[in-house]
Design an enzyme around this catalytic site. Sequence first.
Site, PDB file in Angstrom:
ATOM      1  N   LYS A   1       0.819  -1.217   0.000  1.00  0.00           N
ATOM      2  CA  LYS A   1       0.000   0.000   0.000  1.00  0.00           C
ATOM      3  C   LYS A   1       0.849   1.262   0.000  1.00  0.00           C
ATOM      4  O   LYS A   1       0.557   2.230  -0.720  1.00  0.00           O
ATOM      5  CB  LYS A   1      -0.911  -0.043   1.230  1.00  0.00           C
ATOM      6  CG  LYS A   1      -1.673   1.239   1.540  1.00  0.00           C
ATOM      7  CD  LYS A   1      -2.627   1.021   2.699  1.00  0.00           C
ATOM      8  CE  LYS A   1      -1.940   0.607   3.972  1.00  0.00           C
ATOM      9  NZ  LYS A   1      -1.181   1.680   4.626  1.00  0.00           N
TER      10      LYS A   1
ATOM     11  N   ARG B   1      -8.575   4.173  11.171  1.00  0.00           N
ATOM     12  CA  ARG B   1      -8.345   2.782  11.575  1.00  0.00           C
ATOM     13  C   ARG B   1      -9.584   2.131  12.183  1.00  0.00           C
ATOM     14  O   ARG B   1      -9.624   0.907  12.324  1.00  0.00           O
ATOM     15  CB  ARG B   1      -7.200   2.709  12.596  1.00  0.00           C
ATOM     16  CG  ARG B   1      -5.839   3.081  12.030  1.00  0.00           C
ATOM     17  CD  ARG B   1      -4.756   2.944  13.065  1.00  0.00           C
ATOM     18  NE  ARG B   1      -3.457   3.355  12.573  1.00  0.00           N
ATOM     19  CZ  ARG B   1      -2.601   2.584  11.922  1.00  0.00           C
ATOM     20  NH1 ARG B   1      -2.930   1.328  11.692  1.00  0.00           N
ATOM     21  NH2 ARG B   1      -1.438   3.048  11.519  1.00  0.00           N
TER      22      ARG B   1
ATOM     23  N   ARG C   1      12.268 -11.953   4.872  1.00  0.00           N
ATOM     24  CA  ARG C   1      13.229 -10.850   4.861  1.00  0.00           C
ATOM     25  C   ARG C   1      14.374 -11.068   5.831  1.00  0.00           C
ATOM     26  O   ARG C   1      14.181 -11.522   6.954  1.00  0.00           O
ATOM     27  CB  ARG C   1      12.530  -9.536   5.243  1.00  0.00           C
ATOM     28  CG  ARG C   1      11.507  -9.029   4.250  1.00  0.00           C
ATOM     29  CD  ARG C   1      10.811  -7.810   4.844  1.00  0.00           C
ATOM     30  NE  ARG C   1       9.807  -7.254   3.959  1.00  0.00           N
ATOM     31  CZ  ARG C   1       8.920  -6.342   4.345  1.00  0.00           C
ATOM     32  NH1 ARG C   1       8.927  -5.897   5.593  1.00  0.00           N
ATOM     33  NH2 ARG C   1       8.037  -5.864   3.482  1.00  0.00           N
TER      34      ARG C   1
ATOM     35  N   ARG D   1      14.672  -9.014  11.478  1.00  0.00           N
ATOM     36  CA  ARG D   1      14.062  -8.069  12.423  1.00  0.00           C
ATOM     37  C   ARG D   1      12.889  -8.736  13.120  1.00  0.00           C
ATOM     38  O   ARG D   1      12.187  -9.576  12.550  1.00  0.00           O
ATOM     39  CB  ARG D   1      13.581  -6.815  11.681  1.00  0.00           C
ATOM     40  CG  ARG D   1      14.714  -5.985  11.083  1.00  0.00           C
ATOM     41  CD  ARG D   1      14.174  -4.638  10.597  1.00  0.00           C
ATOM     42  NE  ARG D   1      15.243  -3.799  10.087  1.00  0.00           N
ATOM     43  CZ  ARG D   1      15.432  -3.503   8.808  1.00  0.00           C
ATOM     44  NH1 ARG D   1      14.619  -4.007   7.887  1.00  0.00           N
ATOM     45  NH2 ARG D   1      16.417  -2.705   8.425  1.00  0.00           N
TER      46      ARG D   1
ATOM     47  N   ARG E   1       0.228  -9.485  13.603  1.00  0.00           N
ATOM     48  CA  ARG E   1      -0.102  -8.166  13.043  1.00  0.00           C
ATOM     49  C   ARG E   1      -1.234  -8.270  12.020  1.00  0.00           C
ATOM     50  O   ARG E   1      -2.112  -7.401  11.955  1.00  0.00           O
ATOM     51  CB  ARG E   1       1.130  -7.547  12.378  1.00  0.00           C
ATOM     52  CG  ARG E   1       2.197  -7.101  13.357  1.00  0.00           C
ATOM     53  CD  ARG E   1       3.458  -6.655  12.637  1.00  0.00           C
ATOM     54  NE  ARG E   1       3.235  -5.434  11.854  1.00  0.00           N
ATOM     55  CZ  ARG E   1       4.074  -4.998  10.916  1.00  0.00           C
ATOM     56  NH1 ARG E   1       5.165  -5.687  10.616  1.00  0.00           N
ATOM     57  NH2 ARG E   1       3.819  -3.885  10.261  1.00  0.00           N
TER      58      ARG E   1
END
Length: 215
Positions: free
Chosen positions: A13, A88, A127, A160, A171
Amino acid sequence: MRLILLGAPGAGKGTQAEMLTELLNIPIISTGNMFRKHVSEGTELGIKAKAYMDEGKLVPDELTIEIVKDRITKDDCKKGIIFDGFPRTIAQAQALDQLLLDLNMPLDKVLNVEVPDSDIVERMAGRMVCPKCGTPYHKKFKVEKAQGYCDYCQTKLVQRDDDKEETVIKRLNIYHQQTQPLIDYYKAKGILIEIDGLGSVVEISDRVKKALGVE
């Protein structure tokens, strides 16, 4: 043109927002950036927001809307706005609707960049990054030459915390809980457009431009 961009973490996004702001020459409105700006400048709104942020609390909707109002009444927003990461919640969406109505700045479209959770988990959980030089890698899309070590400085790669699979899944669950009501809200208003978020950045951008009728 006044737009809201919805999309899960890792859906791309933000990339599409950056491309749209260049194409349409209108600013991206991010509440996080606005909070930080007001706090750093020590404005009255910033001082109020900082009091909540320092205690680890969410900034109340009323104050958030005040900060949004302060930003969107600036001259660079006259041609249009791209809201990224706001609203939100339904309460925020309703407050934003009222604010835009009062300012005679109605929303044009809400774009929801749709990517299956499994693809987002693959994107984000794969990642890796070099902690020394910051070079990013990916277990599938950008593999290092020597497994586990940076191509440039031979430092051991790390993942990370935000990119760990369990964190990504958590999440995503929170995002869906928060955002599904928003999707239904804007769908009922007849201004929601679903964008297929799979494919190359250019392919997705072409879908966005086609949906908005811009080139």
